[in-house]
Design a protein around this motif. Sequence first.
Motif, PDB file in Angstrom:
ATOM      1  N   GLY A 300       0.812  -1.212   0.000  1.00  0.00           N
ATOM      2  CA  GLY A 300       0.000   0.000   0.000  1.00  0.00           C
ATOM      3  C   GLY A 300       0.844   1.261   0.000  1.00  0.00           C
ATOM      4  O   GLY A 300       0.518   2.248  -0.678  1.00  0.00           O
ATOM      5  N   TRP A 305      -0.611   4.982  -0.894  1.00  0.00           N
ATOM      6  CA  TRP A 305      -1.691   5.115   0.085  1.00  0.00           C
ATOM      7  C   TRP A 305      -1.114   5.541   1.430  1.00  0.00           C
ATOM      8  O   TRP A 305       0.037   5.242   1.757  1.00  0.00           O
ATOM      9  N   MET A 307      -0.875   4.807   5.023  1.00  0.00           N
ATOM     10  CA  MET A 307      -1.112   3.593   5.810  1.00  0.00           C
ATOM     11  C   MET A 307      -0.639   3.764   7.250  1.00  0.00           C
ATOM     12  O   MET A 307       0.423   4.335   7.493  1.00  0.00           O
ATOM     13  N   ASP A 699      -4.364  -5.639  -4.829  1.00  0.00           N
ATOM     14  CA  ASP A 699      -5.412  -4.671  -4.451  1.00  0.00           C
ATOM     15  C   ASP A 699      -6.550  -5.381  -3.720  1.00  0.00           C
ATOM     16  O   ASP A 699      -7.199  -4.806  -2.849  1.00  0.00           O
TER      17      ASP A 699
END
Length: 833
Positions: A300, A305, A307, A699
């Motif tokens: 991620g 992203w 995280m 994903d």
Amino acid sequence: MKLFVSEGNPHCLKVLAAVEVSGVQCDVQYVNHEERVVPFLSRPALPALLLPSGLHLFSSNAICRYLFEVSGKDSSELCNQWLEWEATDLQPALLQALHLAVVQGKGSEVSKVLQGPLNYLEQSLSKGNTPYLTGEAVSVADVVLWAALHPVLSDASLALGERASIKAWFDRGAVMHSCQSAAQKVLQGNGLQGMKSYMQRQPAPPSSQRRDSQPCNSNPAESEESERAVSAEEMETAALTWSKGLNTCPMATSRQHPILPQEGKRNILLTSALPYVNNVPHLGNIIGCVLSTDVFSRYGRMRGWNMLFISGTDEYGTATENKAREEGLTPQQICDKYHVIHSNIYKWFQIDFDFFGRTTTEKQTEIAQNIFWRIHKHGFLVEDTVEQLRCEKCQRFLADRFVEGICPHCSYPEARGDQCDKCGKLINAVELREPQCKVCKETPSIRSSKHLFLDLPKLEGQLEQWLDKSTSTGDWTANAKQITRSWLRDGLKPRCITRDLRWGTPVPHPDFKEKVFYVWFDAPIGYLSITANYTDQWEKWWKNPHQVELYNFMAKDNVPFHSVVFPCSLLGAQDNYTLVNHLIATEYLNYEDTKFSKSRGVGVFGDMAKDTGIPSDVWRFYLLYVRPEGQDSAFSWADMALKNNSELLNNLGNFINRAGMFVTKFFEGCVPAMELQQEDKRLLALVGWELQQYIQLLDKVKIRDSLRHILNISRHGNQYIQLNEPWKKIKGGDAERQRAGTVTGVSVNIACLLSVMLLPYMPTVSQTIRDQFNAPQSCVDTMLQGTGTFVCCLSAGHRIGTVSPLFQKLEVDQIEALKKEFGGQQVFDVYDA
């Protein structure tokens, strides 16, 4: 979701059938064959599914699988193997057959082209003794293969021959309204001729026959897979992407603590089930929780992203008290000792927590008591007098996990006092037949005591409403959905949240001041308190459901407490808590042909792995390779050696080392100039497709399946080197030397891509590869953007470093000695966690 399809496109028949069978609501839009609905592709790609997240799926099989998963029907391993066979073996033959029949008018030659795949399908169906490909019920594999074969099997003029099993299977699909409806929409009742406009726009497929492959008898990663057909457009798109080079502005930055949710970013809160502090985790514990979470966390971050990955030791309860008594320590001393043991094990396995905490803290007491009072205030607690088991010899009430007996539901002889491991049903300890104290083996007596219960029936409506949304929009594993549904199907009952123990979070109610909270009310609140010990702004993660996605990782036995009990606690508190969006549960990992047992010395436990001399990255690789995603799996020393020697040493390591050595030996350590030919572009397209599959699977947290695509890429690379023989061409004329340079340059760039894809799985090996090649950090930031971006990151003139082998062979005598060392006395079939 929007589904873009076109009439006459045989791939669209699959996805429309999947929409009908799965019942998923989609906005279906018909467009012409040439319309480009996927913005980042330079060629038309239909069908295409636009997801709520803004991402596109444009592989018909991936779309079908996604639709089934959204409807709660996850693919089994066998199902995935059939889909792979359809894509790599059946489709190339079908495209050739359709081109012959529709474009060239040579229907009489179709039978010969399809003979191999149809014979294999016939043989598999006749041996299976089930009505459908994977069992008694229709799966996504049945829908995909039925839709793929419909145009040819429905045309009697093609004279494909009599195959009884295929006919019976196909006829079952033919009577399904959903499949017939999809065929009518795509072919408009015109049969093969309904595809003429589409087929005339497609490049002529290669005429060579493909070999039969057998998907259903081995792990797909173990068999040499047929390469997929690649169109001219795919090759040009791959070459164009390759030429773009690396991002000029690196995206990744070092983590700044505390990590907090950010506007405009995907904010993901990751929790790994809190391990009990009173024991040493074994390999099954590690793969089921912390290692799986670590892979997704690293992935991620590479995707950009935001995280936060937290976990910690679960330290309250009778198990800790008993361990303290065994070792002559206080419960707190036991917690301190084993917390360090756990931390050291996870550091060796390279688990990259943002914060690894514990539950014996002031924050735990504060937050747990606050949630308790809020539930009490809103009327979701009830009092009742319960009968409990008390061991007179041990002079204590017995916690559920310290009493065993015969399950009242399925008669399993080793059911615990809270739940049966065999049938999965909840149990009140007094319901057990022939109960025994696990500590002293005496038969306990029944005593009465007043307790507090969480009123689950009163919360059931809120729970079901939330579950409907979470399971339909999030990624819940099939077992998590099934276990949760079984709880709801049986009807919820009030659940006791207090215990007559000493070591635990004290109940603040004056009428229950001698009691502590039951561990499964208290322990999940540890996620919140651990975050609060990480940052005083913890509520930005835990009271922010509109901005934060919560992923829970665990083994399947923990599912009901995370999908029912804990969410009900937070719903009852009515304080805008973040509830789980994605619940990822593994099955069990066994050891060889038995179960892990510390007491009997059976199996590898976390503190022992380091002493084997096998690097932690190899342990990570093998545990992730056999990760029990769809069914229980087993650790095997022989198989570990096989995978290390075949996949890591001979496949992955061999390719990366050869690519680097060619640069060093033939080009003085500098990447040579590359002039791409069609063969090179084809390889770039194949590698790019594998990268896309890797991203689509990760994903969706399909960690084991995604690993297969890394190994596929190195297989493609090894075949490319073998076919082109740069070690011979370097000795030839200018043209051959240039060809050797191109092959070497492309290979070393593929090796660089592999280092990026390996990072979540084998972080040390990943860094070692990048160090050996002097790869820029921006290669990590570039490759995993969007649906996958395979670019030239080591351009001509780039100087690499010193190349050396990445892996060592595991010898037979070494493995036999380890197997003997960790074999224990395999007499009883019990599970000692």
